[in-house]
Design an enzyme around this catalytic site. Structure first.
Site, PDB file in Angstrom:
ATOM      1  N   GLY A   1       0.831  -1.198   0.000  1.00  0.00           N
ATOM      2  CA  GLY A   1       0.000   0.000   0.000  1.00  0.00           C
ATOM      3  C   GLY A   1       0.865   1.247   0.000  1.00  0.00           C
ATOM      4  O   GLY A   1       2.011   1.231  -0.453  1.00  0.00           O
ATOM      5  N   SER A   2       0.320   2.323   0.520  1.00  0.00           N
ATOM      6  CA  SER A   2       1.007   3.610   0.487  1.00  0.00           C
ATOM      7  C   SER A   2       2.012   3.731   1.623  1.00  0.00           C
ATOM      8  O   SER A   2       1.874   3.072   2.661  1.00  0.00           O
ATOM      9  CB  SER A   2      -0.009   4.742   0.602  1.00  0.00           C
ATOM     10  OG  SER A   2      -0.565   4.781   1.906  1.00  0.00           O
ATOM     11  N   PRO A   3       3.033   4.594   1.465  1.00  0.00           N
ATOM     12  CA  PRO A   3       3.987   4.810   2.564  1.00  0.00           C
ATOM     13  C   PRO A   3       3.321   5.302   3.837  1.00  0.00           C
ATOM     14  O   PRO A   3       3.713   4.895   4.940  1.00  0.00           O
ATOM     15  CB  PRO A   3       4.942   5.865   1.988  1.00  0.00           C
ATOM     16  CG  PRO A   3       4.899   5.646   0.508  1.00  0.00           C
ATOM     17  CD  PRO A   3       3.467   5.266   0.222  1.00  0.00           C
TER      18      PRO A   3
ATOM     19  N   VAL B   1       0.271   4.696   5.056  1.00  0.00           N
ATOM     20  CA  VAL B   1      -0.371   3.584   5.772  1.00  0.00           C
ATOM     21  C   VAL B   1       0.685   2.576   6.220  1.00  0.00           C
ATOM     22  O   VAL B   1       0.558   1.955   7.282  1.00  0.00           O
ATOM     23  CB  VAL B   1      -1.448   2.920   4.894  1.00  0.00           C
ATOM     24  CG1 VAL B   1      -2.114   1.765   5.643  1.00  0.00           C
ATOM     25  CG2 VAL B   1      -2.500   3.947   4.481  1.00  0.00           C
ATOM     26  N   GLY B   2       1.738   2.423   5.430  1.00  0.00           N
ATOM     27  CA  GLY B   2       2.819   1.521   5.807  1.00  0.00           C
ATOM     28  C   GLY B   2       3.431   1.885   7.148  1.00  0.00           C
ATOM     29  O   GLY B   2       3.797   1.009   7.944  1.00  0.00           O
TER      30      GLY B   2
ATOM     31  N   GLU C   1       5.584  -3.354   1.053  1.00  0.00           N
ATOM     32  CA  GLU C   1       5.697  -3.040  -0.378  1.00  0.00           C
ATOM     33  C   GLU C   1       4.937  -1.737  -0.584  1.00  0.00           C
ATOM     34  O   GLU C   1       3.700  -1.721  -0.625  1.00  0.00           O
ATOM     35  CB  GLU C   1       5.104  -4.174  -1.219  1.00  0.00           C
ATOM     36  CG  GLU C   1       5.809  -5.514  -1.058  1.00  0.00           C
ATOM     37  CD  GLU C   1       7.163  -5.571  -1.727  1.00  0.00           C
ATOM     38  OE1 GLU C   1       7.586  -4.545  -2.303  1.00  0.00           O
ATOM     39  OE2 GLU C   1       7.808  -6.631  -1.659  1.00  0.00           O
TER      40      GLU C   1
ATOM     41  N   CYS D   1       2.012   0.527  -8.856  1.00  0.00           N
ATOM     42  CA  CYS D   1       3.012   1.074  -7.929  1.00  0.00           C
ATOM     43  C   CYS D   1       4.346   1.330  -8.593  1.00  0.00           C
ATOM     44  O   CYS D   1       5.101   2.205  -8.156  1.00  0.00           O
ATOM     45  CB  CYS D   1       3.186   0.145  -6.727  1.00  0.00           C
ATOM     46  SG  CYS D   1       3.683  -1.535  -7.144  1.00  0.00           S
TER      47      CYS D   1
END
Length: 492
Positions: A208-210, A212-213, A230, A264
């Site tokens: 997902g997105s940075p 949310v990561g 990822e 991505c």
């Protein structure tokens, strides 16, 4: 031989809306005994599970076509090429190599460990969580699932709520193949994700997105769970004055507008040498006209253009486009927006102001900024000034330029005179670096991601370690010191 199935839980955890926290906890608890039992599983058992998954997935091909069309009008050819094909390739590689991957490695002893025997054993991590995204909901869920099964883990899956039709078919596949004490799938949004992240998984694999990561990593830290993240970022592309412009345009237009830019590793923006910029733009427009239609109306009717996943994301992209145009950017192709239809045309932008939002935020859609440059050093400096991207692409016939870009930048992966395709290379590690991700996936790298590599040392009758036992007499001190001094010598 078909593996004996364990009894199903009282309620199967596949449902629409938010998942019941009690069912989540019930499945997680039930997987503990399975995970302990699967530590001793052999390659044949794991392969049998993966084959059943493969067969169930392929038997629902038509349902998947329909689900992808329902969620965001994804063409059947792209379902095959970007969803089924990567998973099938992952499975094929596992079936051929799993026995070799599982075999303990036997490293040579180091100088001070002469007289011992060592091995590295790959153990399952245990109970793992896979949180999958919406842009490639099947391949970015079932790809890691195959690696986790190959490594001998039990798994709980959380697909994206933004592609409910595809998630429903995936739930059917999982329910047909696995009882929940082996693999469980829970549908839902943020509350379901939070309920899962509250549990002490042995490993979490998040795509997902940075932003949310970072939340996932913080949640994992509470239990010291290992993570694979990822993520994404603004993957730059460089096209220098020596590049094959026709091939570059053909390939970049494919990599950018595959899945309508919701990829991505899609080229986020392109730096083109000023001397060839106009020729490159013309080549890109020719490719778009040939593939999707020469007019705006033809492109909108094209059956080969996926839609944006929902109106919220369409509005976000429209805001990026409008902000750039208001700041002085020039349309070189596309620009049409239909919020109701979640449609944005393949769009080329030129003369984008440096402070435009589109130059700061990951685009993740069919908008391609094209930036003229004169100095490759300045391009590299600009790339290095931002977060490390997930991918970087360079188009050139000059080896010195290629070497300069690869040596002076950092990215999760890179392609030379290609783009996106490195994702499909099963013998390459796929992953990000820092802001674009942590850890790797695919092939043996995916198997190791979901494995703990345990070092095992076995003593021999020689037991040279006794030389280091007390009491530390004068002679023993002298001997230990000589051994330390010998370590200054180069290895043979």
């Amino acid at each position: 031989m078909k593996e004996q199935q364990q009894p199903l839980l009282a309620l199967h955890p596949h449902s629409h809306g938010e998942a019941d926290r009690h069912l989540i906890e019930q499945a997680f608890a039930a997987q503990r005994a399975t995970a302990l039992r699967w530590r001793g599983s052999g390659a044949a058992e794991r392969i049998a599970r993966i084959k059943r998954l493969r067969d169930a997935m392929l038997s629902r091909r038509a349902a998947l076509y329909s689900a992808f069309a329902q969620d965001y009008h994804k063409p059947a050819a792209e379902v095959e090429a970007s969803e089924l094909l990567p998973v099938m390739e992952e499975i094929r590689q596992v079936l051929g190599a799993l026995k070799r991957w599982m075999k303990p490695r036997r490293p040579w002893p180091t100088t001070t460990m002469l007289g011992t025997y060592a091995s590295v054993q790959c153990q399952p991590r245990g109970r793992v969580l896979i949180i999958a995204p919406w842009n490639y909901p099947l391949s970015l869920c079932f790809g890691p699932l195959v690696s986790a099964l190959a490594a001998g883990n039990t798994i709980i899956i959380k697909p994206s709520e933004m592609t409910p039709a595809v998630s429903a078919v995936m739930a059917e596949i999982i329910a047909a193949v696995f009882p929940p004490d082996e693999v469980a799938l829970f549908q839902g949004s943020q509350p379901t994700s939070q309920a899962l992240l509250d549990l002490p998984f042995d490993h979490i694999f998040f795509t997902g997105s940075p932003n949310v990561g970072k939340l996932v990593m913080a949640a994992a830290a509470r239990h010291l769970s290992s993570v694979t993240l990822e993520l994404g970022g603004k993957s730059p592309t460089i096209v220098d004055q020596s590049a094959d412009l026709k091939l570059a345009a053909e390939t970049i237009m494919w990599g950018k507008f595959l899945n309508n830019g919701q990829t991505c590793v899609a080229p986020d923006h392109v730096y083109v040498h000023a001397s060839v910029k106009e020729a490159f733009v013309a080549a890109c427009n020719a490719v778009l006209a040939a593939r999707y239609g020469a007019s705006a109306a033809e492109q909108k009717r094209s059956p080969d253009l996926t839609r944006i996943v929902n109106r919220r994301h369409t509005a976000r992209l429209a805001e990026l486009l409008n902000d750039a145009l208001a700041g002085g950017a020039v349309l070189r192709g596309g620009g049409e927006v239909d919020l109701q239809d979640c449609y944005i045309a393949p769009t080329l932008l030129d003369q984008i102001p440096a402070d435009a939002a589109i130059m700061r935020e990951e685009i993740f859609g069919p908008l391609l900024p094209i930036i003229a440059y004169d100095s490759l050093d300045e391009v590299i400096a600009t790339i290095n000034a931002g977060p490390k991207p997930l991918a970087l692409y360079v188009w050139s016939k000059r080896q010195a330029h290629i070497d300069q870009v690869l040596q002076q930048t950092s990215s999760g992966g890179a392609c030379v005179n290609h783009c996106v395709a490195h994702f499909a290379h099963g013998n390459l590690p796929f992953g990000g670096v820092n802001n674009s991700g942590i850890g790797n996936a695919h092939g043996e790298y995916g198997f190791k991601t979901f494995s703990h590599e345990r070092g095992v040392l076995r003593a021999s009758p020689l037991m040279l370690i006794k030389l280091f036992f007390p009491p530390y007499t004068k002679n023993r001190n002298r001997l230990i010191r000589k051994i330390v001094d010998l370590l200054r010598l180069p290895m043979l």
